[in-house]
Structures are given as structure tokens and as C-alpha cells.
Design an enzyme around this catalytic site. Structure first.
Site, PDB file in Angstrom:
ATOM      1  N   LYS A  56       0.836  -1.210   0.000  1.00 53.53           N
ATOM      2  CA  LYS A  56       0.000   0.000   0.000  1.00 53.53           C
ATOM      3  C   LYS A  56       0.868   1.255   0.000  1.00 53.53           C
ATOM      4  O   LYS A  56       0.637   2.200  -0.778  1.00 53.53           O
ATOM      5  CB  LYS A  56      -0.911  -0.002   1.230  1.00 53.53           C
ATOM      6  CG  LYS A  56      -1.739   1.265   1.416  1.00 53.53           C
ATOM      7  CD  LYS A  56      -2.501   1.218   2.734  1.00 53.53           C
ATOM      8  CE  LYS A  56      -3.285   2.494   2.972  1.00 53.53           C
ATOM      9  NZ  LYS A  56      -4.417   2.665   2.034  1.00 53.53           N
ATOM     10  N   CYS A  83     -20.558   6.456  -3.433  1.00 49.91           N
ATOM     11  CA  CYS A  83     -20.216   5.905  -2.125  1.00 49.91           C
ATOM     12  C   CYS A  83     -19.623   7.031  -1.277  1.00 49.91           C
ATOM     13  O   CYS A  83     -19.634   8.193  -1.668  1.00 49.91           O
ATOM     14  CB  CYS A  83     -19.221   4.750  -2.318  1.00 49.91           C
ATOM     15  SG  CYS A  83     -19.148   3.579  -0.948  1.00 49.91           S
ATOM     16  N   HIS A 101     -13.998   5.866  -6.182  1.00 45.28           N
ATOM     17  CA  HIS A 101     -12.751   5.105  -6.088  1.00 45.28           C
ATOM     18  C   HIS A 101     -11.675   5.665  -7.015  1.00 45.28           C
ATOM     19  O   HIS A 101     -10.547   5.183  -7.011  1.00 45.28           O
ATOM     20  CB  HIS A 101     -13.005   3.632  -6.425  1.00 45.28           C
ATOM     21  CG  HIS A 101     -14.034   3.001  -5.547  1.00 45.28           C
ATOM     22  ND1 HIS A 101     -15.308   2.711  -5.983  1.00 45.28           N
ATOM     23  CD2 HIS A 101     -13.995   2.647  -4.246  1.00 45.28           C
ATOM     24  CE1 HIS A 101     -16.004   2.197  -4.988  1.00 45.28           C
ATOM     25  NE2 HIS A 101     -15.234   2.143  -3.932  1.00 45.28           N
ATOM     26  N   ARG A 105      -6.679  -0.289  -1.034  1.00 46.18           N
ATOM     27  CA  ARG A 105      -7.651  -0.165   0.052  1.00 46.18           C
ATOM     28  C   ARG A 105      -7.609  -1.442   0.878  1.00 46.18           C
ATOM     29  O   ARG A 105      -7.992  -2.514   0.412  1.00 46.18           O
ATOM     30  CB  ARG A 105      -9.040   0.071  -0.524  1.00 46.18           C
ATOM     31  CG  ARG A 105     -10.184  -0.100   0.432  1.00 46.18           C
ATOM     32  CD  ARG A 105     -10.312   1.016   1.425  1.00 46.18           C
ATOM     33  NE  ARG A 105     -11.576   0.929   2.135  1.00 46.18           N
ATOM     34  CZ  ARG A 105     -11.765   1.340   3.378  1.00 46.18           C
ATOM     35  NH1 ARG A 105     -10.773   1.878   4.050  1.00 46.18           N
ATOM     36  NH2 ARG A 105     -12.941   1.240   3.959  1.00 46.18           N
ATOM     37  N   TYR A 106      -7.118  -1.342   2.099  1.00 51.22           N
ATOM     38  CA  TYR A 106      -7.054  -2.478   3.008  1.00 51.22           C
ATOM     39  C   TYR A 106      -8.010  -2.233   4.175  1.00 51.22           C
ATOM     40  O   TYR A 106      -8.250  -1.090   4.565  1.00 51.22           O
ATOM     41  CB  TYR A 106      -5.641  -2.674   3.567  1.00 51.22           C
ATOM     42  CG  TYR A 106      -4.550  -2.848   2.529  1.00 51.22           C
ATOM     43  CD1 TYR A 106      -4.841  -3.099   1.187  1.00 51.22           C
ATOM     44  CD2 TYR A 106      -3.210  -2.755   2.888  1.00 51.22           C
ATOM     45  CE1 TYR A 106      -3.841  -3.256   0.247  1.00 51.22           C
ATOM     46  CE2 TYR A 106      -2.195  -2.907   1.949  1.00 51.22           C
ATOM     47  CZ  TYR A 106      -2.516  -3.150   0.627  1.00 51.22           C
ATOM     48  OH  TYR A 106      -1.524  -3.300  -0.307  1.00 51.22           O
ATOM     49  N   CYS A 155     -23.359  -0.846  -2.513  1.00 51.05           N
ATOM     50  CA  CYS A 155     -22.322  -0.670  -3.533  1.00 51.05           C
ATOM     51  C   CYS A 155     -21.643  -2.001  -3.823  1.00 51.05           C
ATOM     52  O   CYS A 155     -21.882  -3.003  -3.148  1.00 51.05           O
ATOM     53  CB  CYS A 155     -21.290   0.376  -3.115  1.00 51.05           C
ATOM     54  SG  CYS A 155     -20.529   0.111  -1.513  1.00 51.05           S
ATOM     55  N   GLU A 164     -17.941  12.018   9.336  1.00 48.03           N
ATOM     56  CA  GLU A 164     -17.343  10.867  10.019  1.00 48.03           C
ATOM     57  C   GLU A 164     -15.845  11.001  10.302  1.00 48.03           C
ATOM     58  O   GLU A 164     -15.100  10.020  10.166  1.00 48.03           O
ATOM     59  CB  GLU A 164     -17.615   9.581   9.221  1.00 48.03           C
ATOM     60  CG  GLU A 164     -19.083   9.362   8.927  1.00 48.03           C
ATOM     61  CD  GLU A 164     -19.357   8.155   8.042  1.00 48.03           C
ATOM     62  OE1 GLU A 164     -18.468   7.293   7.915  1.00 48.03           O
ATOM     63  OE2 GLU A 164     -20.457   8.084   7.475  1.00 48.03           O
TER      64      GLU A 164
END
Length: 767
Positions: free
Chosen positions: A19, A739, A707, A530-531, A659, A499
Site C-alpha cells: 500500500k 459511495c 474510487h 484499500r485495506y 455498492c 465521520e
């Protein structure tokens, strides 16, 4: 001697090295040479680790910088024309297909602006693959611009003294999991099989020339309901591929039951088969019956999808039964699937309660498990390991940690009335219109806003005790106000608080619920870079106190516009956690539904009357085959959502979000949410909109891909909305992104949302 085998190992690195280097490359802070060097280092570590553990059959080509299916599309030249116009390096073509690319023109290069290919769930897992996309003009060939990845990585391992078995997605699955591009919607991808088989054959021949003795060729679609026309393709494919000039092929399936498709593979000339006996142990007798003389049976008895210790006694019994069927020399002990879906190493968890930690096994520990089971059924003395394992399994089954009598008693109170709103949607809608007075084409976002470096630093400081709770709360409130003011400024209609206090949409709730355990380094790849760090459900679930009320109330206090309370739904918490394997999914989902019901009611009581309960994972939990198991799942999944949301007044507006999935409107209708939002920006098929034309409640079809860093123009939003309104009535349509915006940067979020709101205003003027 029974051999041991692993179908794949996590590629991300023990400290998320992949990553870090990938994102550094994307941001221009690392060179392509540094990216490739880190990949080589990670592969070497994984091969050496498996070799040291004593694994007999070690995989190669299980590594990817983004997604293994996308790698194959690049290798086979299944590259839509729009990605070939910009003179990009192969690695950049790969990333453009995976995440989109938008670059301004320079003196040496033209501007680049391409959207990503569609990303969808990998069967019923939480991994996502980039969907192969074909057109009539697709010309399959080995794209050798960056080498031949499976061959190169086989040779790389060979140079290190590690003989590996390359892993390749098989031709039937590769095509069946793909789709037709928007310019070729009449194309059936499976019809391309004759064109792609020579390319597979060429690849296999090159692997043979390099010294590969076997290839693991994955055909996971065999666990799906396949039309007869597709079933017949397996014989066509493998008759063409098998030969003396290619390595032995081990046809590999996982995640489910192969028996309904057994006739499709019973006479294939492959060297052996792999089956998942963790998910479907009862298929052993029938699948063993199709093996011909000389074919091997790879028995998947170590769970590649979960983190619980393997019960050596039970697993050994399954393998022993396989040996009785086909002979010891023809059985291999294996993981049920790739270990991609599990965290890398339990030893890196230093903060887990020792009692609970003893119940777990991560990818590195699962290497030892396949080796021990193979030794056990081969007659070697592993009595110490067997005794320790039996003691651990027994301790967990008897632990008080797993059982809460109060939760179990409350479950018995669930009935239809508890899971039903006070009135039907038309009556609720009348009250909600009067209360909120929203315009046509109401605009909103899905929940999260960018998680900036500053947010992560302050969260980390608070976790380490470097700032006080009061200081952290003041910081969070400041971030919330920034998000609220921005939304007001651009004219969004229903707001969110952004958030900033949440690390993850599942972990955040799990940390506040009884019945969960957490890791500090238990990362698993979800897609690309994305982990996620899934919580682990270890016992009965309940909510000791309010989880989100404070932040939502503060956000509502600083605006006159409606503020959404934001919760993650029961099925998504279940699916995106590592679930218990000692009670059913239904029981766990209903426990979560009751806990969330308390939170929904507390939010309403505190004045938050638009409440979103996200269920992005509800589709992925759907059993892979039609039948009673699937209908039962849909019933309890919808029931758990309604348990969570049905305790509110008619005027309280319940939203939900979905999604990563192809959704049936009937699945969504059963939830009885007032408004649903659905990922839609990468859907090219106009029939998909048509499916929702009769959906009775309100809906928002996502208008831009979160994304991707790409910024859509106002005109792009206008065009997208125009297409939707040909099918879906304006009076029911909401305008929103695909999303949450957590992974995006503020500049792209500001511009994208501004363009989206301006497009909505244009349509209000028309209607």
C-alpha cells in the site's frame, strides 16, 4: 507422503508495504523502479516464508500490484481502446484500468482523462476484482510490453531456489466473470473462448519451457449456477489446453459446492482437482468419484477465508476419507482458497487477549496448519501439535466469552411486529414531505468525507494518550464544522457530518459493541491499495451505550438543514467482520440488528430524524446458488435490517446504501427503507436502470466514481441524469455520489460535488 499446498498468500506485506509504495508511486513520491523493487522484495519474502514452513507446493503469480484478474486482462491484451491512446507505461495502463486516470497536459504528453473499469465483489468475499471488459474488437494476444508476468515470477522464484506452481485464472471463469463494453452490448463474453484459448495455450507453453511442472488453473465459477451452454465450455477449453507441451493442470475451485456442475468437469484431461471442503465437506464423496486413474485430489481443509484455528482432528478426518477414496499418493492437503482473505501474521498482534488469541490462525500460521495435517495423515509424529490444537479448540467451545444469556433471551422477543414500520411507505412519504420540504432532485452524499493526514495524526495521538479526550473532541467538532459549512456553501440539501471520528465503517462500531475482538495489524486487501482491518466476532453481540449520537447531535446543532445519522447495517457488520463459526449468520445478524435498533432509537430521540443504515455487503452475503439457502438468507438479512430500523416514527426518514454489487430491486424492496442509494457510475448497461423502474420508494443512483481521483464535469452529471430520467421518475430521484468520500482528497471532492449540485439545480429549473 501426503503433500501440502497453499493456493495463494497475502501480497500486501506484514506492515502494508505494498500500500505504502503503491500510493507513493501514484502521488509521484516513488519511482517505478522503487515500486517494482518493493514488489520483488515482497514476493521473495512470501516464497521463503512458505519454503521455511515446509509447504510442498508453493504458489507464484499470486502477487499483484492491484488485482490478479486485472493483471490477466493486461497480459492478454483485453484492454479497452480508451486506455491505449495515451502512450502510458504498462504499469500505468494497469492502474488507469483499475482506478481511472486524469492528468493535465504537459509539454511532452497529452492530457489523460479515463474512468476506471467496473469493480465488483469476488464471489461472496470482501475482495473486489476489476471486471474484464470485452468488445467485438478485442484482440487477445500475449502483451509482452512489460514481460510475461506468470513466467517472470516463476523464474524469479526459481532463481531463489524455490520451485513454485504458477496460479492462473482459467479461461471459462475469466470470460464468464467479464462483461461486454458499452459499444458491444450484444456480445456474450463466453463466445470469445475460441479466440482466447490459443493465448492461454501459448502462456502455458512458455511456463513449461521455463520449467514449471504444474499450474494451478482456477475455475471458481464452477460453484455458481451455470447455464448448460457455459458448462459445455469446460471440455472445449481443457481439451484444447492439455498436452505434453504444457505443465500439468490442477483445476481449482473454491467458495462452494461443485456438485451441480460435476458433469462439466468429470472427463477433463487435467492432472487433478482442488475442492473446498471447509465450505462444503459433504461434497467429498461425489467429487472423488469423478477422479480417473492418476488424477490427484487437493483437499481444501484449512480455511482461507476466516481466522479461526483449524480443528486438526476434523480436518485430518476429511483428508483420511479422501485417502480412502483415491489413495495416499493422490491426495494433497491444502488451504480451501487463497490466503489473500486473511491477515498476514498473528505474531504481530501483541495487544490481543491471550485467551482469545489462542483461538486464531492468520495466513502465516495456516502454513503450519497445512504442513501439520499433511504430516499427521502421512503417519508422522505430530502428537504435541495435535494435543495443543485440541486443547485450544476445547477451551474456545467452553469459554464464557462467547455466551451472553441476556442477548440470547432478547433474541426470543423478535417477531414480525418488531420488524415492521408503523405505516406503509406512501403514508410515511406524506409526513416526510411535510417535515423536510426538500426540492426535486434532492442532493446528498453517502456519509464520509476525506480522512486527511491531520485527522489520522490526531486520532493516533488520542489513541496513544498524547492529547486529552477534550482536545480530541474539540478537534473532531472543528472537522465536523468544516464539512457542514462546505456542504451548506455548495447547496447540498441533506447533510452528513463527515465521520472524522471513524477509522472504518465496521471497526468503529465493533469497537463499541460487546462480543468483538480487534487486531492492530490484521489488514486484508479489499481492492487496490484499500485495506481493511476486520473486527472479529467472538461472542454474543450487544450495545452497552450510544455510539454515534454525540457527533450527530453536534452536527445538527450547527445547521438548519437535515443532518443524517450514519450507521453501518447488521449484515454489513457481519459480512465485513470475521464471523463466528459456531453459530449461524442469522443469529449474529439479528443480534446486531437489536444493538443497532437501540442506536437508531437513541438518534431519533436526540432529534436526528434522517438516519442512514448502510448495507453495502447485503448482496455479497447472498449464497452463490439459488435455492432454499438463498431465500432463507434474503429473509433474515432483510429482517435484521428492519429490526434495526422499524422502531421510529413515520416522519423519520430511513436511508440505506449499497455498492460493489449487482442488486435485485426485490432484495432492496424487502428492507422497506424510505430512500436507497446505489453505486451506479460504472454501470454501462441501460437494462440495469430499467430493473429499478418499478421500485416504489425513493432512490439515488450514484453519479460519480469515488474510487477514482477523476473529477466529472457538470455536463457529465447532466448527461448521466438525463439517461436515468428516461426510465426513472424525477419525483423519486435523489442526486448523490456512488459511495463515501473517505479515500478522496478535498480538492477533487469540492469540485466533483459542486458540479453535481449545479447539475441538480439545472434539472430543477427544467422540472
Amino acid at each position: 507422503m501426503v503433500q501440502s499446498s497453499v493456493l495463494g498468500f497475502p501480497r500486501i506485506g506484514g506492515q502494508r508495504e505494498l500500500k505504502k509504495i503503491t500510493e507513493a508511486y501514484w502521488s509521484g513520491k516513488a519511482t517505478v523502479e522503487e515500486l517494482l523493487a518493493k514488489g520483488k522484495e515482497l514476493r521473495e519474502h512470501n516464497w521463503k516464508l512458505q519454503q521455511k514452513a515446509g509447504v510442498d507446493i508453493i504458489p507464484s503469480n499470486d502477487f499483484s500490484y492491484y488485482d490478479q484478474v486485472l493483471d490477466l486482462s493486461l497480459l492478454f491484451n483485453a484492454i479497452p481502446e480508451r486506455y491505449t491512446k495515451f502512450d502510458l507505461a504498462p504499469i500505468d495502463v494497469l492502474f488507469a484500468m483499475g482506478r481511472g486516470l486524469q492528468k493535465k497536459a504537459t509539454e511532452t504528453q497529452a492530457a489523460v482523462d479515463v474512468t476506471a473499469l467496473e469493480m465488483v465483489k469476488w464471489f461472496d468475499s470482501n475482495y473486489h476484482y476489476v471486471r474484464p471488459t470485452f468488445s467485438h474488437s478485442t484482440e487477445f494476444k500475449l502483451n509482452t510490453a512489460a514481460g510475461i508476468k506468470p513466467v517472470d515470477e516463476f523464474n524469479e522464484a526459481k532463481a531463489l531456489g524455490v520451485q513454485t506452481r504458477p496460479v492462473i485464472l482459467g479461461p471459462v471463469s475469466y470470460l464468464y466473470l467479464g462483461k461486454a463494453d458499452k459499444d458491444s452490448l450484444d456480445l456474450e463474453p463466453i463466445s470469445l473462448l475460441p479466440k482466447i484459448l490459443p493465448v492461454y495455450k501459448e502462456l502455458l507453453q512458455k511456463l513449461k519451457e521455463a520449467g514449471a511442472e504444474q499450474v494451478q488453473i482456477d475455475e471458481p465459477v464452477l460453484v455458481l449456477d451455470l447455464p448448460e451452454a457455459v458448462q459445455s465450455k469446460f471440455k472445449e477449453a481443457y481439451d484444447a489446453l492439455v498436452g505434453a507441451d504444457v505443465p500439468e493442470l490442477i483445476l481449482t475451485t473454491y467458495f462452494g459446492d461443485v456438485r451441480p456442475n460435476l458433469k462439466a468437469i468429470e472427463n477433463l484431461p487435467v492432472a487433478g482437482f482442488h475442492f473446498d471442503f471447509v465450505r462444503v465437506p459433504e461434497q467429498l464423496d461425489e467429487v472423488a468419484s469423478i477422479l480417473k486413474d492418476g488424477q490427484t485430489l487437493s483437499a481444501g481443509v484449512v480455511d482461507g477465508r476466516n481466522i479461526w484455528k483449524t480443528d486438526f482432528a476434523k480436518a485430518s478426518a476429511v483428508v483420511q476419507k479422501a485417502i480412502e477414496k483415491v489413495g495416499k499418493d493422490k491426495v494433497v492437503v491444502a488451504t480451501s482458497s487463497s490466503l489473500l482473505h486473511t491477515p498476514v501474521d498473528l505474531e504481530s498482534e501483541t495487544k490481543l487477549d491471550a485467551v482469545i488469541k489462542d483461538w486464531f490462525s492468520f495466513a502465516t500460521q495456516k502454513l503450519d496448519e497445512v504442513v501439520v495435517i499433511a504430516k499427521n495423515v502421512s503417519g508422522e509424529d505430530v502428537s504435541k501439535q495435535l494435543e495443543a490444537n485440541a486443547a485450544s479448540i476445547k477451551a474456545r467451545s467452553e469459554s464464557s466469552i462467547t455466551n451472553d444469556p441476556k442477548v440470547q433471551e432478547r433474541l426470543t422477543t423478535i417477531n414480525e411486529a418488531l420488524a415492521t414500520r408503523k405505516a406503509a411507505f406512501p403514508e410515511r412519504l406524506t409526513e416526510q414531505k411535510a417535515k423536510y420540504n426538500l426540492p426535486l432532485f434532492p442532493t446528498t452524499t453517502i456519509g464520509s468525507f476525506p480522512q486527511t493526514k491531520d485527522i489520522r495524526i490526531n486520532r493516533n495521538k488520542f489513541a496513544k494518550g498524547q492529547i486529552t479526550a477534550e482536545e480530541y473532541e474539540a478537534f473532531i467538532n472543528k472537522e465536523i464544522e468544516t464539512v457542514v459549512r462546505f456542504q451548506e456553501e455548495i447547496g447540498l440539501d441533506v447533510l452528513v457530518h463527515g465521520e472524522p471520528e471513524r477509522n472504518d465503517m465496521v471497526q468503529y462500531f465493533g469497537e463499541q459493541l460487546n462480543g468483538f475482538a480487534f487486531t492492530t495489524n490484521g489488514w486484508v486487501q479489499s481492492y487496490g491499495s484499500r485495506y481493511v482491518r476486520p473486527p472479529i466476532i467472538v461472542g454474543d453481540v450487544s450495545r452497552p451505550k450510544a455510539m454515534t449520537v454525540k457527533e450527530s447531535v453536534y452536527a445538527q446543532s450547527i445547521t438548519s438543514k437535515p443532518m443524517k445519522g450514519m450507521l453501518t447495517g447488521p449484515v454489513t457488520i457481519l459480512r465485513w467482520s470475521f464471523p463466528r463459526d459456531d453459530v449461524s449468520g442469522k443469529i449474529q445478524a439479528l443480534q446486531l440488528g437489536l444493538a443497532l435498533r437501540d442506536e437508531v432509537n437513541d438518534l431519533e430521540g436526540a432529534g436526528i430524524t434522517v438516519i442512514q443504515v448502510d448495507e453495502p455487503a447485503i448482496r455479497e452475503g447472498l449464497p452463490l446458488r439459488a435455492g432454499k439457502e438463498r431465500s432463507d438468507y434474503l429473509n433474515w438479512a432483510a429482517q435484521s435490517f428492519r429490526v434495526a430500523t422499524s422502531g421510529v416514527e413515520n416522519s423519520t426518514q430511513i436511508h440505506s446504501h449499497f455498492c460493489y454489487s449487482d442488486l435485485d430491486p426485490n432484495h432492496i424492496k424487502a428492507l422497506d427503507a424510505d430512500v436507497v442509494s446505489i453505486e451506479f457510475s460504472k454501470k454501462d448497461d441501460p437494462n440495469y436502470i430499467q430493473e429499478f423502474s418499478e421500485y416504489p420508494n425513493h432512490i439515488g443512483l450514484g453519479l460519480f466514481d469515488i474510487h477514482s481521483p477523476r473529477i466529472p464535469s457538470k455536463q457529465e452529471f447532466v448527461s448521466r441524469i438525463e439517461e436515468i430520467l428516461k426510465v426513472y421518475p424525477a419525483s423519486k430521484f435523489w442526486v448523490n455520489p456512488d459511495c463515501g468520500l473517505k479515500t478522496r482528497g478535498w480538492p477533487e471532492v469540492k469540485e466533483s460535488l459542486t458540479n453535481m449540485v449545479e447539475a441538480a439545480k439545472e434539472f430543477r429549473a427544467k422540472y
